[in-house]
Scaffold this motif. Structure first.
Motif, PDB file in Angstrom:
ATOM      1  N   THR A 989       0.838  -1.189   0.000  1.00 19.83           N
ATOM      2  CA  THR A 989       0.000   0.000   0.000  1.00 19.83           C
ATOM      3  C   THR A 989       0.875   1.241   0.000  1.00 19.83           C
ATOM      4  N   LEU A 990       0.602   2.150  -0.941  1.00 24.71           N
ATOM      5  CA  LEU A 990       1.328   3.413  -1.040  1.00 24.71           C
ATOM      6  C   LEU A 990       0.310   4.535  -1.193  1.00 24.71           C
ATOM      7  N   ASP A 991       0.398   5.534  -0.306  1.00 24.96           N
ATOM      8  CA  ASP A 991      -0.530   6.658  -0.332  1.00 24.96           C
ATOM      9  C   ASP A 991       0.256   7.920  -0.681  1.00 24.96           C
ATOM     10  N   VAL A 992       0.007   8.451  -1.887  1.00 26.57           N
ATOM     11  CA  VAL A 992       0.682   9.666  -2.333  1.00 26.57           C
ATOM     12  C   VAL A 992      -0.359  10.728  -2.719  1.00 26.57           C
ATOM     13  N   ARG A 993      -1.482  10.715  -2.051  1.00 26.40           N
ATOM     14  CA  ARG A 993      -2.502  11.716  -2.334  1.00 26.40           C
ATOM     15  C   ARG A 993      -2.020  13.112  -1.940  1.00 26.40           C
ATOM     16  N   PHE A 994      -2.430  14.065  -2.750  1.00 30.42           N
ATOM     17  CA  PHE A 994      -2.126  15.483  -2.501  1.00 30.42           C
ATOM     18  C   PHE A 994      -0.627  15.748  -2.427  1.00 30.42           C
ATOM     19  N   CYS A 995       0.145  14.938  -3.157  1.00 30.47           N
ATOM     20  CA  CYS A 995       1.574  15.208  -3.296  1.00 30.47           C
ATOM     21  C   CYS A 995       1.760  16.002  -4.593  1.00 30.47           C
ATOM     22  N   PRO A 996       2.099  17.278  -4.516  1.00 30.33           N
ATOM     23  CA  PRO A 996       2.096  18.115  -5.730  1.00 30.33           C
ATOM     24  C   PRO A 996       3.128  17.717  -6.769  1.00 30.33           C
ATOM     25  N   LYS A 997       4.188  17.051  -6.363  1.00 26.19           N
ATOM     26  CA  LYS A 997       5.237  16.710  -7.313  1.00 26.19           C
ATOM     27  C   LYS A 997       5.087  15.307  -7.900  1.00 26.19           C
ATOM     28  N   ILE A 998       4.005  14.627  -7.538  1.00 27.26           N
ATOM     29  CA  ILE A 998       3.770  13.274  -8.070  1.00 27.26           C
ATOM     30  C   ILE A 998       2.459  13.311  -8.840  1.00 27.26           C
TER      31      ILE A 998
END
Length: 1023
Positions: A989-998
């Motif tokens: 599981t990987l959570d990258v929500r609201f990461c502006p650079k991804i």
């Protein structure tokens, strides 16, 4: 006769002889071999069609059979032929419908032409003899075999196909008096086939006999056994059973199964019904309710069935000829006519029968009926619109004329008084009935025991001021919605000294009930708007229902049998007097007008010595409650907001509910048998006394003004005194000395507790959990000296602790059993935290949430010298056997969970392999806004949360067992994330929500870098 399982036959074998292998089902009458032809023969034999019994349920059963065909057809291609090779395409689709829709001709049931093909031609004669005693052979093996059992005769051996399928040959198989049902498997050919090419078992003996014979169990299907089994079948299944074979057809046609001819709501013709009556002349019961042309059908039944005892019909018109013909049915005992027009509707219908005992004319349309039945005992004319009923039934015991609105008062009087032995009379909804008629009935029917006069507005039981209706033998009286019933009517009821059931619902003029009836068991008083006073004296009373009587204010009950009393929502009830020796349960919910005097009623000496359960919910009139009862087990005072003082001396009390007692100030539970008590919902409680020898859990959470507490609970193990701001040291000392078994003590937000109170904890040798959060403590030395077995220690927001307060933990080895330490929102400096984490290696859970003085979490230094980690970790080198176990001089940390949530000044987290955090499985660094660099190498780390670390730039991970990584709202770029997760081979599981650079198109690269990923949460921001 031998029947082989149809599942074993393919299409070629199924239609080997199309002339003889027909899908017909029943046995032909003239066929000596009992062959099965078609369902028309069963209809001829049984005298009815299967369509008569088909309904929606039958259709569902047929669909289920079709589903079975489809299921078998789907598996049919798996079948291999006898030689072990896959069957050809034209033979793989097996014909299963003969198994479901009807049996086929098998060995012993084939025609003479087919029998001629046998080796010795002797199958026909033996098949006829064996029809009378069939025997089944059932395999008991746990496996399933596709091939049929092999057999041989004295003349020689048959071909392999003949031996395998053993069909259409009269003597090449086993004896004809046996039925063999062989289980099967889908043979795949080759070596997996457990049978040889000749159909025999490889392990057979020298005579070629299969070992399956040793597993066979014989089952006799004798006529007696069939007869017993068929007694459980209805008509539909009997007809289906008749299609199996001649023996079953003969058994299903036995007259024992057809004594009751039930054609209710069936579309049966007159010819069919007449044929059935001729075939079963000894039938005793007939039901043709809802059938078409009921007059013609019933005339056929009356003329054909001389043994008829019960007849049910309705939904049609019956001519007067039927009632004249009833005399021909001399054995008739029961006649039920429902929803029918009798005659032409305006003529008199005579019913004369010498043996009739039960007669029902329900909802019938007729002008006048005359009944002369000397043996009649039960008569029902319910809901019929007749204007007059003349009865000549001297033995009548039960008369039901309910809802006969057209019957006049004189007609009812004439009908009832002509039955001197009447015991039960139902004349509810007969609005013309008067008190004079009721008095005449009481004089003529001395044995009347049951009377229902509900909805009779003219009945008051008072003929005049000097004359009343007296029914001395009455046991059951129903007077629902009788507007004439008043308190004066109770005088007439009081003369019914044998009365057991009394129902007075909706008697709006009734104001009081005062009865002294020794045998009264049940009384109902529901929706009596003016009812105010109830006075009952009866030794047999077992049930009382009083509901929605708004004016009721006084109840006095004397009974030695009443066990349960429910008086809910009696808002004006103020006085309750009970003398009930066996009363065990009382429910007075929402009786808002009850006063404190109710406590005397339910205490010892109040008249309820056996009381166990008392519910006084929402009784807002109670202010001071005192119960002294040796029998009370459960007490509920939920919602009694006006109570200020509670005193309970109930040694058997095990449950008490005080939710909503917001104004309770003083409480005493001494003695009680409570095992747990929650007083946290009493915020105004200031004085408490508890003596409970069995109590184990006590919750005082939120008792902010509690200042005096005497707790004597020797078995108490858990005490929660959170937010008891007035709790003093002397009170804590007295509690610890009287409750030595406490192992969990919560003193959160108890600022009045000082060192003296903490030193008293040495009286608790089993204390393992201690919570001193949000206190003003400055010295923890009493804890270190008194709580040697402590495992969980919480010191949240203890801002007055000095940096040296925890030195005994890591310098003197205090609290050696400590496992969990919570220092969240404290003011400890960075050096104190570092030394604590460095030397307290026995800790398993550490919480440092909101510690503003913590700047870095750097475990990369040894002996004060900085440690330079390699630029890229390799899990195969870092976590080698030598690095994990290390030297004996270095101790592994037992830390499993580390929480540093919301630490605003932390900038760097470094946990290299040399930190020896081999047990760390969860690391939470979320909401650390200034965190820039995270470098972690932990072999067992499974959970890492870096959400809302908006300054994060560098992420290095060497965590081969990491499964969940949360980077929500982090400013890290995708290259750093890709490099970090490439070292995590088990990440799911990987959570990258609201990461502006991804962006969303980077998800593929992340999955390539970490193939084990199963779930990626992203905000799908375009590039």
């Amino acid at each position: 006769m031998k029947i082989w399982c149809c599942l074993c036959f393919t299409e070629d074998d199924e239609f080997e002889d199309s002339d003889t292998m027909k899908e017909g089902i029943p046995v032909i009458e003239g066929d000596p071999e009992g062959n099965i032809e078609n369902s028309e023969d069963v209809e001829m034999q049984l005298g009815l069609s299967l369509d008569l019994f088909r309904s929606r349920d039958t259709a569902d059963e047929v669909e289920s059979f079709r589903s079975l065909e489809d299921m078998i057809a789907m598996r049919a291609p798996l079948v291999a032929d006898n030689s072990g090779e896959a069957a050809p395409a034209d033979r793989r689709v097996t014909k299963w419908w003969p198994l479901i829709h009807g049996p086929r001709r098998y060995e012993g049931e084939c025609s003479s032409g087919v029998v001629g093909r046998g080796s010795n031609g002797g199958g026909s004669s033996s098949a006829i003899d064996d029809l009378q005693h069939k025997r089944a052979r059932v395999l008991a093996s746990p496996k399933f075999y596709y091939s049929a059992a092999m057999s041989s005769d004295a003349g020689g051996s048959s071909s392999s196909v003949d031996r395998d399928y053993n069909i259409s040959h009269g003597s090449s198989g086993p004896t004809n008096n046996e039925m063999s049902f062989h289980n099967f498997v889908w043979n795949k050919g080759g070596d997996d086939n457990s049978f040889d090419s000749n159909g025999g078992n490889d392990d057979g003996d020298e005579n070629g006999t299969s070992k399956l014979e040793d597993l066979e169990v014989r089952m006799d299907l004798t006529d007696d056994l069939l007869h017993m089994v068929f007694t459980f079948l209805d008509y539909v299944n009997l007809c289906r059973a008749a299609m199996v074979c001649r023996q079953w057809r003969s058994a299903s046609a036995h007259e024992d199964f057809w004594r009751c001819l039930n054609f209710e709501s069936r579309k049966i013709s007159v010819e069919q019904f007449e044929d059935v009556c001729h075939r079963y002349p000894n039938a005793t019961e007939v039901n043709i309710f809802g059938a078409p042309a009921i007059h013609l059908l019933v005339m056929r039944a009356v003329s054909s069935l001389r043994n008829l005892e019960a007849l049910t019909l309705g939904r049609g018109q019956l001519g007067d000829t039927f009632f004249h013909a009833l005399a021909d049915c001399q054995l008739l005992k029961s006649l039920i006519v429902n929803d029918s027009t009798l005659g032409n509707g305006i003529q008199e219908i005579p019913i004369n029968h010498d043996q009739l005992r039960h007669l029902e004319l329900i909802k019938c349309r007729v002008m006048r009926v005359s009944i002369r039945c000397p043996q009649l005992q039960n008569l029902s004319l319910k809901r019929s619109n007749m204007a007059q009923a003349v009865l000549n039934c001297p033995l009548l015991c039960l008369l039901d004329i309910a809802s006969c609105h057209k019957l006049s008062d004189a007609a009812i009087r004439l009908a009832a008084t002509s039955c001197p032995l009447l015991e039960s009379l139902d004349m509810s909804n007969c609005s013309c009935v008067s008190d004079e008629t009721l008095r005449e009935i009481a004089l003529s029917c001395a044995n009347l025991r049951i009377l229902n006069s509900s909805y009779c507005p003219n009945i008051s039981l008072e003929v005049s001021s000097f004359l009343s209706v007296r029914l001395p033998m009455l046991t059951e009286l129903k007077l629902h919605s009788c507007e004439g019933i008043t308190s004066a009517s109770m005088a007439a009821i009081s003369h019914s000294y044998m009365l057991e059931v009394l129902e007075l619902d909706n008697c709006n003029l009734l104001t009081s009930v005062s009865l002294d009836l020794p045998l009264l068991k049940i009384i109902r008083l529901v929706h009596c708007r003016k009812f105010a006073d109830l006075n009952l004296q009866t030794t047999k009373l077992s049930s009382i229902t009083v509901s929605n009587c708004a004016a009721l204010h006084r109840i006095n009950i004397i009974s030695s049998s009443l066990q349960k009393l429910s008086l809910q929502k009696q808002e004006n009830l103020t006085t309750l007097a009970l003398q009930c020796q066996d009363l065990q349960e009382v429910d007075l919910t929402d009786c808002e007008s009850l006063t404190n005097s109710i406590c005397e009623v339910f205490s010892d000496g109040g008249g309820c010595p056996m009381l166990k359960s008392l519910v006084l919910d929402n009784c807002e009139g109670l202010t001071t409650v005192q119960f002294f009862s040796t029998s009370l087990v459960g007490l509920s005072l939920v919602g009694c907001r006006a109570i200020t003082s509670l005193e309970l001396k109930c040694p058997c009390l095990e449950k008490v509910y005080l939710d909503g007692c917001d104004h309770l100030e003083r409480a005493s539970f001494s003695p009680v048998a409570l095992r747990s008590l929650n007083l946290g919902i009493c915020p105004k409680l200031n004085t408490l006394s508890i003596e409970a020898l069995h109590m184990a859990v006590l919750e005082l959470k939120g008792c902010g003004v509690l200042s005096e507490a005497s707790i004597n609970c020797p078995l108490l193990t858990s005490l929660d005194a959170s937010f008891c701001s007035q709790l003093k040291d002397d009170c804590l000392s007295a509690t610890t000395s009287s409750c030595p078994l406490i192992d969990s003590l919560i003193l959160m937000s108890c600022p009045s507790v000082g060192s003296d109170g903490l030193y008293s904890l040495r009286s608790l040798p089993n204390l393992t959990i201690l919570d001193l959060s949000y206190t003003f403590l400055t010295n923890l030395q009493p804890i270190f000296e008194s709580c040697s077995q402590l495992k969980v220690f919480k010191l949240q927001a203890c801002k007055y602790l000095a940096d040296s307060s925890l030195e005994p933990l890591y310098k003197e080895g205090s609290l050696p059993a400590l496992q969990e330490l919570d220092l969240s929102y404290g003011t400890l400096c960075q050096s104190a935290i570092e030394e604590l984490l460095a030397f307290c290696t026995h800790l398993t859970h550490v919480s440092l949430n909101g510690c503003i003085n913590m700047h870095d979490l750097n475990w990369g230094s040894t002996g004060g010298l900085p440690f330079e980690p390699p630029s890229v970790y390799s899990s195969y080198v870092i976590f080698s056997h030598e690095n994990i176990h290390g030297s004996a001089e270095q101790r592994n940390r037992l830390l499993q969970n580390l929480n540093c949530v919301g630490c605003p000044n932390i900038r760097k987290v470094l946990i290299p392999p040399e930190a020896r955090c081999f047990h760390l499985s969860s690391l939470n660094l979320s909401l650390s806004a200034n965190l820039k660099e995270v470098d972690v190498a932990c072999f067992n780390l499974c959970f890492l949360n870096l959400s809302n670390c908006c300054s994060l730039e560098i992420l290095k991970l060497a965590c081969p067992k990491l499964t969940s990584l949360f980077l929500q709202s982090c400013n890290i770029d995708e290259e750093a994330v890709e490099t970090a997760i490439s070292q995590c081979s088990m990440l799911e599981t990987l959570d990258v929500r609201f990461c502006p650079k991804i962006c969303s198109i980077s998800m593929g690269r992340l999955r390539t870098a970490c193939p084990s990923l199963k779930r990626i949460f992203s905000s799908l921001t375009p590039p």
